[in-house]
Scaffold this motif. Structure first.
Motif, PDB file in Angstrom:
ATOM      1  N   GLN A 434     -61.660 -53.664 -34.297  1.00  0.00           N
ATOM      2  CA  GLN A 434     -62.951 -53.602 -33.606  1.00  0.00           C
ATOM      3  C   GLN A 434     -63.139 -52.322 -32.795  1.00  0.00           C
ATOM      4  OE1 GLN A 434     -62.005 -57.697 -32.412  1.00  0.00           O
ATOM      5  NE2 GLN A 434     -64.159 -58.185 -32.701  1.00  0.00           N
ATOM      6  N   CYS A 435     -62.065 -51.516 -32.640  1.00  0.00           N
ATOM      7  CA  CYS A 435     -62.175 -50.206 -31.993  1.00  0.00           C
ATOM      8  C   CYS A 435     -61.815 -49.161 -33.040  1.00  0.00           C
ATOM      9  CB  CYS A 435     -61.208 -50.112 -30.805  1.00  0.00           C
ATOM     10  SG  CYS A 435     -61.094 -48.443 -30.135  1.00  0.00           S
ATOM     11  N   ALA A 436     -62.766 -48.257 -33.308  1.00  0.00           N
ATOM     12  CA  ALA A 436     -62.555 -47.272 -34.377  1.00  0.00           C
ATOM     13  C   ALA A 436     -61.336 -46.392 -34.113  1.00  0.00           C
ATOM     14  CB  ALA A 436     -63.802 -46.414 -34.525  1.00  0.00           C
ATOM     15  N   LYS A 437     -60.993 -46.216 -32.827  1.00  0.00           N
ATOM     16  CA  LYS A 437     -59.854 -45.340 -32.500  1.00  0.00           C
ATOM     17  C   LYS A 437     -58.611 -46.135 -32.083  1.00  0.00           C
ATOM     18  CE  LYS A 437     -62.914 -41.597 -30.957  1.00  0.00           C
ATOM     19  NZ  LYS A 437     -63.267 -40.720 -29.837  1.00  0.00           N
ATOM     20  N   GLN A 439     -57.822 -48.046 -29.653  1.00  0.00           N
ATOM     21  CA  GLN A 439     -57.391 -47.835 -28.262  1.00  0.00           C
ATOM     22  C   GLN A 439     -56.863 -49.127 -27.654  1.00  0.00           C
ATOM     23  OE1 GLN A 439     -57.990 -44.435 -26.653  1.00  0.00           O
ATOM     24  NE2 GLN A 439     -57.727 -44.377 -28.852  1.00  0.00           N
ATOM     25  N   ALA A 443     -61.266 -47.308 -22.780  1.00  0.00           N
ATOM     26  CA  ALA A 443     -62.253 -46.655 -23.650  1.00  0.00           C
ATOM     27  C   ALA A 443     -61.983 -45.167 -23.806  1.00  0.00           C
ATOM     28  CB  ALA A 443     -63.640 -46.852 -23.059  1.00  0.00           C
ATOM     29  N   CYS A 444     -62.277 -44.643 -24.987  1.00  0.00           N
ATOM     30  CA  CYS A 444     -62.281 -43.196 -25.169  1.00  0.00           C
ATOM     31  C   CYS A 444     -63.507 -42.644 -24.445  1.00  0.00           C
ATOM     32  CB  CYS A 444     -62.326 -42.850 -26.663  1.00  0.00           C
ATOM     33  SG  CYS A 444     -63.918 -43.170 -27.454  1.00  0.00           S
ATOM     34  N   GLY A 447     -68.196 -42.978 -26.189  1.00  0.00           N
ATOM     35  CA  GLY A 447     -69.260 -43.987 -26.280  1.00  0.00           C
ATOM     36  C   GLY A 447     -70.511 -43.563 -25.527  1.00  0.00           C
ATOM     37  N   TRP A 451     -72.619 -48.237 -26.611  1.00  0.00           N
ATOM     38  CA  TRP A 451     -72.293 -48.256 -28.045  1.00  0.00           C
ATOM     39  C   TRP A 451     -71.029 -47.469 -28.320  1.00  0.00           C
ATOM     40  CZ3 TRP A 451     -74.893 -51.829 -30.461  1.00  0.00           C
ATOM     41  CH2 TRP A 451     -76.205 -52.139 -30.057  1.00  0.00           C
ATOM     42  N   CYS A 452     -70.332 -47.852 -29.365  1.00  0.00           N
ATOM     43  CA  CYS A 452     -69.136 -47.131 -29.807  1.00  0.00           C
ATOM     44  C   CYS A 452     -69.540 -45.740 -30.302  1.00  0.00           C
ATOM     45  CB  CYS A 452     -68.467 -47.920 -30.933  1.00  0.00           C
ATOM     46  SG  CYS A 452     -67.129 -47.033 -31.739  1.00  0.00           S
ATOM     47  N   GLU A 453     -68.686 -44.747 -30.018  1.00  0.00           N
ATOM     48  CA  GLU A 453     -68.954 -43.367 -30.480  1.00  0.00           C
ATOM     49  C   GLU A 453     -69.160 -43.312 -31.992  1.00  0.00           C
ATOM     50  OE1 GLU A 453     -65.746 -40.549 -29.562  1.00  0.00           O
ATOM     51  OE2 GLU A 453     -66.021 -39.696 -31.560  1.00  0.00           O
ATOM     52  N   CYS A 461     -68.945 -50.850 -27.675  1.00  0.00           N
ATOM     53  CA  CYS A 461     -67.570 -50.444 -27.362  1.00  0.00           C
ATOM     54  C   CYS A 461     -66.813 -51.678 -26.865  1.00  0.00           C
ATOM     55  CB  CYS A 461     -67.583 -49.353 -26.293  1.00  0.00           C
ATOM     56  SG  CYS A 461     -65.942 -49.019 -25.629  1.00  0.00           S
ATOM     57  N   ILE A 462     -65.611 -51.902 -27.391  1.00  0.00           N
ATOM     58  CA  ILE A 462     -64.886 -53.125 -26.999  1.00  0.00           C
ATOM     59  C   ILE A 462     -64.555 -53.129 -25.509  1.00  0.00           C
ATOM     60  CG2 ILE A 462     -63.926 -53.616 -29.293  1.00  0.00           C
ATOM     61  CD1 ILE A 462     -61.208 -52.583 -28.225  1.00  0.00           C
ATOM     62  N   TYR A 463     -64.433 -51.957 -24.908  1.00  0.00           N
ATOM     63  CA  TYR A 463     -64.094 -51.920 -23.475  1.00  0.00           C
ATOM     64  C   TYR A 463     -65.308 -52.192 -22.594  1.00  0.00           C
ATOM     65  CZ  TYR A 463     -59.398 -50.922 -24.713  1.00  0.00           C
ATOM     66  OH  TYR A 463     -58.132 -51.062 -25.237  1.00  0.00           O
TER      67      TYR A 463
HETATM   68  S1  SF4 Z   1     -66.270 -46.035 -28.037  1.00  0.00           S
HETATM   69 FE1  SF4 Z   1     -64.960 -47.824 -27.503  1.00  0.00          FE
HETATM   70  S2  SF4 Z   1     -64.792 -49.018 -29.419  1.00  0.00           S
HETATM   71 FE2  SF4 Z   1     -65.573 -46.969 -29.996  1.00  0.00          FE
HETATM   72  S3  SF4 Z   1     -63.777 -45.751 -30.518  1.00  0.00           S
HETATM   73 FE3  SF4 Z   1     -64.165 -45.374 -28.332  1.00  0.00          FE
HETATM   74  S4  SF4 Z   1     -62.923 -46.928 -27.245  1.00  0.00           S
HETATM   75 FE4  SF4 Z   1     -63.054 -47.605 -29.394  1.00  0.00          FE
END
Ligand code: SF4
Length: 512
Positions: A434-437, A439, A443-444, A447, A451-453, A461-463
């Motif tokens: 559920q997190c593209a990176k 993590q 969070a990266c 976002g 919304w997720c980046e 974004c899951i966070y």
């Molecule tokens: S925005 Fe959130 S869900 Fe998307 S890649 Fe970054 S940490 Fe993961």
């Protein structure tokens, strides 16, 4: 008066000094014009005692480029230090370790550790995004090396000689939602806790946000030097940032229209961009930042010199310039109450008691109950399940049990079978799917508006979700004190439940 050139580390750590770095972007290819240009500009910078280091980027925008290490040694030989961007997107933990040994051997200690942009372009198609470690885990890894890495081999422990890396991290206060800002700040706590020695901001033009970060770091006594990011903003790049094409960098509609209007006042577009940057330099110095990093497309040394000279000249008047960096996001969240007299912040946090969602989903509550009663140490059913888990582990029931867990979690969370499940620490969301990176520790920086980046407008974004769920239960503060180690791939395609009850998962590895 001759000015002495200080090392980057001295300039960052000494409160009486103001560190300055200049970011250069190596391009694709080994001997292209971009690469020659980096060397030429670094040579000029080496003669200016105010510039403590040349920052070299690492495959920015998820595209291939020459590795910064390839140029860093040449730059160092010119007489100026480097600050190397060290991202987690293209390398697994072994490659990270290899690179760190090579950097240590070459005497290149300054690293800015970051998650990195999601991969976008590469040879024969989009490259596989790696993200084996996240930035918190990488900083901890580096710190372990600085303390003498201990490695177990053949029932013995080998301790490697201590390295001397000077590693920093990135934070972005330039987020619109409370959940995004707070997850950035909580992750900053995690980064500092594991060893980040300085913090560099993302790109932004909101003085109140820069001030907020300064006051937040002071309020929580993080004792970490802060370096502000000054980006010399051209109109084409401003338009891209406004459309969120460059992850994490924020140009609001108002800033874009002000830049457009300003064009008429100046004959020379570059002059306008440089003056704005010099003003931001003065404001950041006035806000008691410990240094700046200056970046921008196609900058010449004379332009950096202008920003530094003009910035110093304007510094005595910095409060007057704050109003020129008044670019809040629409309904943007600020951690502190506004100080109307200065346009910055008071030291009183805003009241966040009644913000956030009013309920949590049935899914979250039911997973929480199962976890509370069966799947955690101290749960009423823990001793009984542990007893059965021991029996199942070595029996013919292992495979059906493993696949029962896998299919259940695939239906609820698109389980990727890592066998080292951390879902219960992330409000029952899977970082592998559920997190593209992938993590595991916050969070990266990419976002936007929740919304997720990587999936803007499609996946939250899951966070952001986690903060909202935790806030509803009053435990969002716990997000700043946690550390999840990386997944152990020897557990791939095994049952994470059996691994937990038989003491093989991350709970029983290094969680310091
Ligand atoms: S925005 Fe959130 S869900 Fe998307 S890649 Fe970054 S940490 Fe993961």
């Amino acid at each position: 008066m001759t000015v002495e050139k200080h090392s980057f580390k001295d300039a960052v750590l000494d409160k009486d000094k103001f560190s300055i770095t200049w970011e250069l972007v190596p391009g694709r290819g080994s001997n292209e014009v971009d690469q020659q240009n980096v060397i030429k500009l670094a040579q000029q910078a080496s003669l200016d005692p105010r510039i403590n280091a040349i920052t070299l980027t690492d495959n920015p925008s998820g595209k291939p480029a020459i590795h910064p290490f390839g140029l860093a040694e040449e730059v160092k030989n010119l007489g100026v230090e480097t600050l190397i961007h060290f991202t987690c997107k293209d390398k697994n933990r072994n490659d990270i370790e290899s690179e760190l040994y090579a950097l240590d051997r070459a005497g290149l200690p300054n690293l800015l550790v970051m998650t990195g942009d999601y991969t976008t372009e590469g040879y024969n198609g989009r490259p596989k995004p790696v993200f084996d470690l996240d930035s918190v885990q990488t900083i901890k890894f580096i710190e372990d090396m600085n303390n003498g890495l201990e490695v177990k081999a053949h029932k013995k422990t080998k301790t490697f000689p201590k390295t001397d890396f000077f590693e920093g991290a990135v934070v972005s206060p330039f987020k619109a939602l409370e959940s995004e800002v707070m997850t950035q700040y909580y992750k900053m706590h995690q980064k500092v806790d594991v060893g980040a020695k300085y913090i560099i901001t993302q790109v932004g033009w909101d003085a109140r946000k820069f001030d907020e970060l300064r006051k937040y770091v002071d309020k929580y006594e993080l004792n970490t030097p802060l370096i502000g990011n000054i980006y010399v903003l051209s109109m084409p790049v401003a338009r891209m940032m406004n459309k969120s094409i460059i992850p994490g960098a924020v140009v609001t509609d108002k800033l874009l229209s002000d830049l457009d209007a300003e064009k008429k006042e100046f004959d020379n577009n570059k002059e306008r961009q440089l003056l704005r940057s010099a003003k931001l330099f003065a404001v950041l110095k006035g806000l008691k930042y410990d240094g700046v990093t200056i970046a921008g497309h196609g900058l010449k040394y004379e332009e950096i010199k202008f920003i530094l000279d003009k910035g110093e000249e304007l510094y005595s008047n910095w409060q007057e310039l704050v109003k020129e960096f008044d670019y809040p996001e629409d309904n943007g969240f600020y951690y502190f109450e506004k100080d109307e007299a200065t346009g910055l912040n008071t030291t009183t946090p805003v009241d966040r008691k009644n913000t956030g969602s009013k309920s949590n989903s049935l899914f979250y509550w039911s997973f929480g109950l199962v976890h509370k009663f069966a799947l955690s140490e101290g749960a009423p059913l823990y001793p009984m399940i542990k007893f059965f888990a021991k029996g199942i582990d070595k029996s013919v029931l292992n495979k059906p049990f493993t696949y029962f867990e896998y299919y259940t979690k695939t239906i609820t969370n698109e389980c990727r079978f890592c066998g080292d499940c951390v879902m219960h620490e992330l409000a029952f969301q899977c970082p592998m799917s559920q997190c593209a990176k992938h993590q595991r520790n916050g969070a990266c920086g990419g976002g936007k508006d929740g919304w997720c980046e990587v999936y803007p407008g499609e996946k939250r974004c899951i966070y952001v979700n986690m903060y909202e769920k935790y806030k509803h239960s009053g435990k969002e503060y716990s997000m700043k004190n946690r550390y999840a180690p990386p997944a152990d791939w020897s557990l791939y395609k095994t049952s994470s439940w059996l691994n937990f009850f038989n003491e093989r998962d991350y709970n029983y590895r290094d969680k310091e």
